[in-house]
Design an enzyme around this catalytic site. Structure first.
Site, PDB file in Angstrom:
ATOM      1  N   GLU A   1       3.097 -98.451 -49.293  1.00 33.28           N
ATOM      2  CA  GLU A   1       3.250 -97.005 -49.324  1.00 33.28           C
ATOM      3  C   GLU A   1       1.882 -96.393 -49.050  1.00 33.28           C
ATOM      4  O   GLU A   1       0.903 -96.721 -49.714  1.00 33.28           O
ATOM      5  CB  GLU A   1       3.767 -96.507 -50.673  1.00 33.28           C
ATOM      6  CG  GLU A   1       3.977 -94.984 -50.678  1.00 33.28           C
ATOM      7  CD  GLU A   1       4.397 -94.419 -52.025  1.00 33.28           C
ATOM      8  OE1 GLU A   1       4.719 -93.218 -52.075  1.00 33.28           O
ATOM      9  OE2 GLU A   1       4.379 -95.162 -53.027  1.00 33.28           O
TER      10      GLU A   1
ATOM     11  N   THR B   1       9.915 -89.516 -55.951  1.00 29.62           N
ATOM     12  CA  THR B   1       8.492 -89.409 -56.263  1.00 29.62           C
ATOM     13  C   THR B   1       8.297 -88.219 -57.204  1.00 29.62           C
ATOM     14  O   THR B   1       9.231 -87.442 -57.448  1.00 29.62           O
ATOM     15  CB  THR B   1       7.664 -89.165 -54.998  1.00 29.62           C
ATOM     16  OG1 THR B   1       7.878 -87.820 -54.541  1.00 29.62           O
ATOM     17  CG2 THR B   1       8.034 -90.144 -53.892  1.00 29.62           C
TER      18      THR B   1
ATOM     19  N   LYS C   1      -2.826 -76.960 -39.680  1.00 25.64           N
ATOM     20  CA  LYS C   1      -3.552 -76.423 -38.526  1.00 25.64           C
ATOM     21  C   LYS C   1      -3.352 -77.297 -37.293  1.00 25.64           C
ATOM     22  O   LYS C   1      -3.375 -78.524 -37.381  1.00 25.64           O
ATOM     23  CB  LYS C   1      -5.034 -76.311 -38.863  1.00 25.64           C
ATOM     24  CG  LYS C   1      -5.339 -75.293 -39.955  1.00 25.64           C
ATOM     25  CD  LYS C   1      -6.830 -75.180 -40.211  1.00 25.64           C
ATOM     26  CE  LYS C   1      -7.102 -74.146 -41.306  1.00 25.64           C
ATOM     27  NZ  LYS C   1      -8.565 -74.013 -41.594  1.00 25.64           N
TER      28      LYS C   1
ATOM     29  N   GLU D   1      -4.018 -95.461 -51.361  1.00 25.08           N
ATOM     30  CA  GLU D   1      -4.387 -94.092 -51.717  1.00 25.08           C
ATOM     31  C   GLU D   1      -5.832 -93.855 -51.320  1.00 25.08           C
ATOM     32  O   GLU D   1      -6.697 -94.697 -51.568  1.00 25.08           O
ATOM     33  CB  GLU D   1      -4.187 -93.857 -53.218  1.00 25.08           C
ATOM     34  CG  GLU D   1      -4.618 -92.491 -53.709  1.00 25.08           C
ATOM     35  CD  GLU D   1      -3.987 -91.347 -52.947  1.00 25.08           C
ATOM     36  OE1 GLU D   1      -4.751 -90.476 -52.488  1.00 25.08           O
ATOM     37  OE2 GLU D   1      -2.752 -91.330 -52.799  1.00 25.08           O
TER      38      GLU D   1
ATOM     39  N   ASP E   1       0.496 -85.191 -46.610  1.00 26.94           N
ATOM     40  CA  ASP E   1      -0.198 -83.942 -46.341  1.00 26.94           C
ATOM     41  C   ASP E   1       0.248 -83.412 -44.976  1.00 26.94           C
ATOM     42  O   ASP E   1       0.151 -84.116 -43.971  1.00 26.94           O
ATOM     43  CB  ASP E   1      -1.709 -84.200 -46.332  1.00 26.94           C
ATOM     44  CG  ASP E   1      -2.533 -82.927 -46.320  1.00 26.94           C
ATOM     45  OD1 ASP E   1      -2.064 -81.903 -45.767  1.00 26.94           O
ATOM     46  OD2 ASP E   1      -3.659 -82.942 -46.859  1.00 26.94           O
TER      47      ASP E   1
END
Length: 221
Positions: A48, A200, A129, A73, A125
């Site tokens: 993950e 999650t 932009k 992470e 995320d």
């Protein structure tokens, strides 16, 4: 490739905890092509990317002891929370999970070709932009990296509540030359795709607010 601390949520001592924790891998590049020796078996490896506090992966690993799981992470302060959750009585005896603090774009430096059977991307995320589209984990740039580590029949599973990111991701699957195996705009009301779904922390939060959860599964052609 080393851990990055979140500017606004830096936790003193997080790096030290990670460096000394038995399930946090410190020499991940040295394990490339040899991850089965880390786990001591030949079971499939699922990863993950951007695992957050680890709720999804820990519960998945608990339900499937025949599969090896690696949580990736980028931020040490977030990984610390996953390690704290692992250390609870519910999860601390599990042998089929490891954690790495690293940047996802360096996956080919850490995993050999075909070494990963499945990649999970959960509530990544959105990098809204336009100039940051290449940073999105479902961009063609990242699909190129996944291609270097996934097994021939490997898949990428992606969940989000962000409709714009989801539409972008559907387009990127095609642009990357991959195929869409399945997708839904409302996972929790999709009888087929919701079977066995593990939520999650973000999924629980967003769905409680009435936000539909989107999901896609993609594979190479």
């Amino acid at each position: 490739m080393r851990c990055k601390s979140m500017r606004l949520r830096n936790i003193p001592g997080a790096d030290d905890v990670i460096q000394n924790h038995p399930v946090a891998i410190k020499n991940e590049i040295e394990q490339k092509g040899k991850w089965h020796t880390v786990f001591g078996n030949e079971n499939p490896i699922h990863i993950e990317i951007g695992m957050g506090k680890g709720q999804f992966l820990l519960n998945l690993a608990k339900q499937n002891p025949q599969i090896n799981y690696i949580g990736i992470e980028r931020y040490s302060s977030v990984l610390l929370r996953a390690l704290e959750k692992y250390d609870t009585e519910e999860f601390c005896d599990m042998k089929n999970i490891r954690f790495i603090c690293m940047d996802a774009f360096t996956l080919p430096d850490v995993f050999g070709k075909g070494e990963v059977a499945k990649i999970y991307l959960n509530f990544s995320d959105p990098w809204p932009k336009a100039r940051h589209t290449g940073r999105r984990l479902t961009s063609t740039r990242f699909f190129g990296q996944y291609d270097k580590v996934l097994a021939q029949d490997g898949v990428v599973e992606f969940k989000t509540d962000n409709s714009q990111l989801f539409e972008f991701s559907l387009e990127q699957v095609a642009e990357a030359g991959w195929k869409l195996l399945a997708h839904t705009y409302d996972l929790h009301h999709d009888e087929k795709m919701n079977v066995g779904n593990i939520m999650t922390e973000y999924e629980q939060k967003f769905s409680s607010l009435g936000n539909p959860i989107h999901k896609l599964i993609a594979a190479r052609k």
